[in-house]
Scaffold this motif. Structure first.
Motif, PDB file in Angstrom:
ATOM      1  N   GLU A  90       0.854  -1.185   0.000  1.00 43.13           N
ATOM      2  CA  GLU A  90       0.000   0.000   0.000  1.00 43.13           C
ATOM      3  C   GLU A  90       0.886   1.229   0.000  1.00 43.13           C
ATOM      4  O   GLU A  90       1.813   1.330   0.799  1.00 43.13           O
ATOM      5  CB  GLU A  90      -0.910   0.042   1.232  1.00 43.13           C
ATOM      6  N   GLY A  91       0.608   2.151  -0.892  1.00 44.81           N
ATOM      7  CA  GLY A  91       1.271   3.452  -0.914  1.00 44.81           C
ATOM      8  C   GLY A  91       0.229   4.509  -0.619  1.00 44.81           C
ATOM      9  O   GLY A  91      -0.702   4.698  -1.407  1.00 44.81           O
ATOM     10  N   ILE A  92       0.351   5.170   0.521  1.00 41.20           N
ATOM     11  CA  ILE A  92      -0.664   6.129   0.970  1.00 41.20           C
ATOM     12  C   ILE A  92      -0.164   7.547   0.716  1.00 41.20           C
ATOM     13  O   ILE A  92       0.852   7.964   1.273  1.00 41.20           O
ATOM     14  CB  ILE A  92      -0.989   5.929   2.462  1.00 41.20           C
ATOM     15  N   LEU A  93      -0.884   8.258  -0.124  1.00 44.02           N
ATOM     16  CA  LEU A  93      -0.544   9.619  -0.513  1.00 44.02           C
ATOM     17  C   LEU A  93      -1.464  10.596   0.209  1.00 44.02           C
ATOM     18  O   LEU A  93      -2.688  10.496   0.104  1.00 44.02           O
ATOM     19  CB  LEU A  93      -0.719   9.775  -2.033  1.00 44.02           C
ATOM     20  N   THR A  94      -0.873  11.530   0.958  1.00 41.52           N
ATOM     21  CA  THR A  94      -1.643  12.574   1.623  1.00 41.52           C
ATOM     22  C   THR A  94      -1.093  13.938   1.226  1.00 41.52           C
ATOM     23  O   THR A  94       0.017  14.041   0.703  1.00 41.52           O
ATOM     24  CB  THR A  94      -1.609  12.416   3.161  1.00 41.52           C
ATOM     25  N   PHE A  95      -1.876  14.943   1.496  1.00 38.31           N
ATOM     26  CA  PHE A  95      -1.538  16.304   1.112  1.00 38.31           C
ATOM     27  C   PHE A  95      -1.467  17.180   2.357  1.00 38.31           C
ATOM     28  O   PHE A  95      -2.087  16.891   3.360  1.00 38.31           O
ATOM     29  CB  PHE A  95      -2.572  16.857   0.124  1.00 38.31           C
ATOM     30  N   PHE A  96      -0.730  18.260   2.274  1.00 39.31           N
ATOM     31  CA  PHE A  96      -0.517  19.138   3.414  1.00 39.31           C
ATOM     32  C   PHE A  96      -1.537  20.277   3.448  1.00 39.31           C
ATOM     33  O   PHE A  96      -1.190  21.412   3.726  1.00 39.31           O
ATOM     34  CB  PHE A  96       0.903  19.724   3.375  1.00 39.31           C
ATOM     35  N   ARG A  97      -2.792  19.977   3.143  1.00 35.55           N
ATOM     36  CA  ARG A  97      -3.801  21.025   3.157  1.00 35.55           C
ATOM     37  C   ARG A  97      -5.190  20.428   3.319  1.00 35.55           C
ATOM     38  O   ARG A  97      -5.427  19.262   2.993  1.00 35.55           O
ATOM     39  CB  ARG A  97      -3.749  21.858   1.881  1.00 35.55           C
ATOM     40  N   VAL A  98      -6.084  21.251   3.818  1.00 35.62           N
ATOM     41  CA  VAL A  98      -7.495  20.892   3.900  1.00 35.62           C
ATOM     42  C   VAL A  98      -8.115  21.258   2.560  1.00 35.62           C
ATOM     43  O   VAL A  98      -7.851  22.320   2.007  1.00 35.62           O
ATOM     44  CB  VAL A  98      -8.189  21.656   5.052  1.00 35.62           C
ATOM     45  N   ILE A  99      -8.948  20.386   2.048  1.00 34.56           N
ATOM     46  CA  ILE A  99      -9.649  20.627   0.793  1.00 34.56           C
ATOM     47  C   ILE A  99     -10.964  21.335   1.121  1.00 34.56           C
ATOM     48  O   ILE A  99     -11.744  20.842   1.941  1.00 34.56           O
ATOM     49  CB  ILE A  99      -9.920  19.304   0.045  1.00 34.56           C
ATOM     50  N   THR A 100     -11.198  22.455   0.487  1.00 37.36           N
ATOM     51  CA  THR A 100     -12.419  23.219   0.726  1.00 37.36           C
ATOM     52  C   THR A 100     -13.297  23.206  -0.517  1.00 37.36           C
ATOM     53  O   THR A 100     -12.863  22.788  -1.598  1.00 37.36           O
ATOM     54  CB  THR A 100     -12.081  24.680   1.097  1.00 37.36           C
ATOM     55  N   GLU A 101     -14.506  23.695  -0.365  1.00 39.67           N
ATOM     56  CA  GLU A 101     -15.443  23.717  -1.490  1.00 39.67           C
ATOM     57  C   GLU A 101     -14.953  24.602  -2.639  1.00 39.67           C
ATOM     58  O   GLU A 101     -15.317  24.376  -3.779  1.00 39.67           O
ATOM     59  CB  GLU A 101     -16.808  24.207  -1.006  1.00 39.67           C
ATOM     60  N   GLU A 102     -14.120  25.557  -2.329  1.00 38.31           N
ATOM     61  CA  GLU A 102     -13.581  26.432  -3.371  1.00 38.31           C
ATOM     62  C   GLU A 102     -12.595  25.689  -4.282  1.00 38.31           C
ATOM     63  O   GLU A 102     -12.205  26.190  -5.328  1.00 38.31           O
ATOM     64  CB  GLU A 102     -12.888  27.647  -2.755  1.00 38.31           C
ATOM     65  N   MET A 103     -12.183  24.501  -3.883  1.00 43.06           N
ATOM     66  CA  MET A 103     -11.180  23.728  -4.628  1.00 43.06           C
ATOM     67  C   MET A 103     -11.802  22.613  -5.465  1.00 43.06           C
ATOM     68  O   MET A 103     -11.133  21.657  -5.819  1.00 43.06           O
ATOM     69  CB  MET A 103     -10.169  23.118  -3.652  1.00 43.06           C
ATOM     70  N   VAL A 104     -13.070  22.730  -5.793  1.00 42.21           N
ATOM     71  CA  VAL A 104     -13.779  21.675  -6.520  1.00 42.21           C
ATOM     72  C   VAL A 104     -13.073  21.311  -7.823  1.00 42.21           C
ATOM     73  O   VAL A 104     -12.918  20.128  -8.144  1.00 42.21           O
ATOM     74  CB  VAL A 104     -15.257  22.078  -6.761  1.00 42.21           C
ATOM     75  N   ASP A 105     -12.619  22.295  -8.571  1.00 38.70           N
ATOM     76  CA  ASP A 105     -11.926  22.002  -9.827  1.00 38.70           C
ATOM     77  C   ASP A 105     -10.638  21.218  -9.571  1.00 38.70           C
ATOM     78  O   ASP A 105     -10.301  20.307 -10.333  1.00 38.70           O
ATOM     79  CB  ASP A 105     -11.610  23.291 -10.592  1.00 38.70           C
ATOM     80  N   ASP A 106      -9.928  21.545  -8.495  1.00 39.40           N
ATOM     81  CA  ASP A 106      -8.716  20.809  -8.123  1.00 39.40           C
ATOM     82  C   ASP A 106      -9.042  19.363  -7.783  1.00 39.40           C
ATOM     83  O   ASP A 106      -8.291  18.439  -8.118  1.00 39.40           O
ATOM     84  CB  ASP A 106      -8.018  21.456  -6.919  1.00 39.40           C
ATOM     85  N   VAL A 107     -10.166  19.152  -7.112  1.00 37.57           N
ATOM     86  CA  VAL A 107     -10.574  17.807  -6.704  1.00 37.57           C
ATOM     87  C   VAL A 107     -10.841  16.947  -7.936  1.00 37.57           C
ATOM     88  O   VAL A 107     -10.404  15.790  -8.009  1.00 37.57           O
ATOM     89  CB  VAL A 107     -11.815  17.880  -5.783  1.00 37.57           C
ATOM     90  N   ILE A 108     -11.533  17.490  -8.906  1.00 39.19           N
ATOM     91  CA  ILE A 108     -11.811  16.745 -10.142  1.00 39.19           C
ATOM     92  C   ILE A 108     -10.499  16.423 -10.854  1.00 39.19           C
ATOM     93  O   ILE A 108     -10.305  15.307 -11.352  1.00 39.19           O
ATOM     94  CB  ILE A 108     -12.766  17.543 -11.051  1.00 39.19           C
ATOM     95  N   GLU A 109      -9.583  17.379 -10.867  1.00 41.11           N
ATOM     96  CA  GLU A 109      -8.265  17.159 -11.481  1.00 41.11           C
ATOM     97  C   GLU A 109      -7.481  16.087 -10.738  1.00 41.11           C
ATOM     98  O   GLU A 109      -6.762  15.291 -11.355  1.00 41.11           O
ATOM     99  CB  GLU A 109      -7.486  18.481 -11.528  1.00 41.11           C
ATOM    100  N   MET A 110      -7.615  16.034  -9.417  1.00 39.83           N
ATOM    101  CA  MET A 110      -6.923  15.007  -8.625  1.00 39.83           C
ATOM    102  C   MET A 110      -7.405  13.607  -9.004  1.00 39.83           C
ATOM    103  O   MET A 110      -6.611  12.668  -9.085  1.00 39.83           O
ATOM    104  CB  MET A 110      -7.131  15.247  -7.130  1.00 39.83           C
ATOM    105  N   VAL A 111      -8.698  13.469  -9.227  1.00 35.65           N
ATOM    106  CA  VAL A 111      -9.250  12.169  -9.642  1.00 35.65           C
ATOM    107  C   VAL A 111      -8.653  11.770 -10.988  1.00 35.65           C
ATOM    108  O   VAL A 111      -8.170  10.649 -11.166  1.00 35.65           O
ATOM    109  CB  VAL A 111     -10.794  12.203  -9.697  1.00 35.65           C
ATOM    110  N   ALA A 112      -8.662  12.686 -11.939  1.00 33.06           N
ATOM    111  CA  ALA A 112      -8.095  12.411 -13.269  1.00 33.06           C
ATOM    112  C   ALA A 112      -6.609  12.079 -13.156  1.00 33.06           C
ATOM    113  O   ALA A 112      -6.123  11.148 -13.817  1.00 33.06           O
ATOM    114  CB  ALA A 112      -8.301  13.611 -14.190  1.00 33.06           C
TER     115      ALA A 112
END
Length: 159
Positions: free
Chosen positions: A129-151
């Protein structure tokens, strides 16, 4: 009427993005969980997918919000928390996943943290298992970033 939290809104966006890739024939969804931990007042949404028609490595995307995130949103009570949620991607596979370790870490770039686990069992093959985490809280203003993360996570499975 129900007022959705930032977690709920982010969950809808993530789920929709993953299912769009599934309907587009790029991935197969392997598992999905929507959990609430009453002891810790924590919500988790997990969805696991792999490239279409493969049996290789998969990714489990996890969206998580705890009491601090909910309090920050509802009452403006911050103390180290922000309204939103945290996202993690866990790469799941056999020992061959270790050969992709450097490529995955480079692919995701700066601002990330990785934890690699090798799980040996007398009941089956060794799992990684390779667990990737980020150094930030994801907010609703980052919706476009979230979709890009999935892609980006789907593209990383090609590495």
């Amino acid at each position: 009427m129900f007022d959705p939290t930032a977690f709920d809104n982010l969950k809808v966006v993530l789920e929709g993005a993953v299912y769009d890739f599934d309907l587009g024939g790029e991935i197969d969804i392997v598992d999905r969980k929507d959990l609430f931990d009453f002891a810790h007042y924590e919500r988790k949404y997990q969805i696991q997918y792999r490239l279409k028609g493969t049996q290789g490595a998969s990714v489990r995307l996890e969206l998580k919000a705890d009491a601090g995130h909910f309090l920050a949103e509802r009452n403006g009570f911050v103390r180290g928390n922000r309204a939103g949620a945290v996202i993690a991607f866990t790469y799941l596979g056999d020992e061959s996943l270790l050969s992709s370790r450097n490529a995955l870490e480079e692919f995701w770039g700066q601002g990330t943290s990785w934890e690699w686990l090798t799980i040996s069992s007398s009941h089956g093959e060794t799992r990684v298992e390779g667990i990737l985490t980020f150094f930030r809280v994801i907010t609703e203003e980052m919706v476009d970033d979230v979709i890009e993360m999935v892609a980006h996570s789907i593209e990383s499975l090609l590495k």
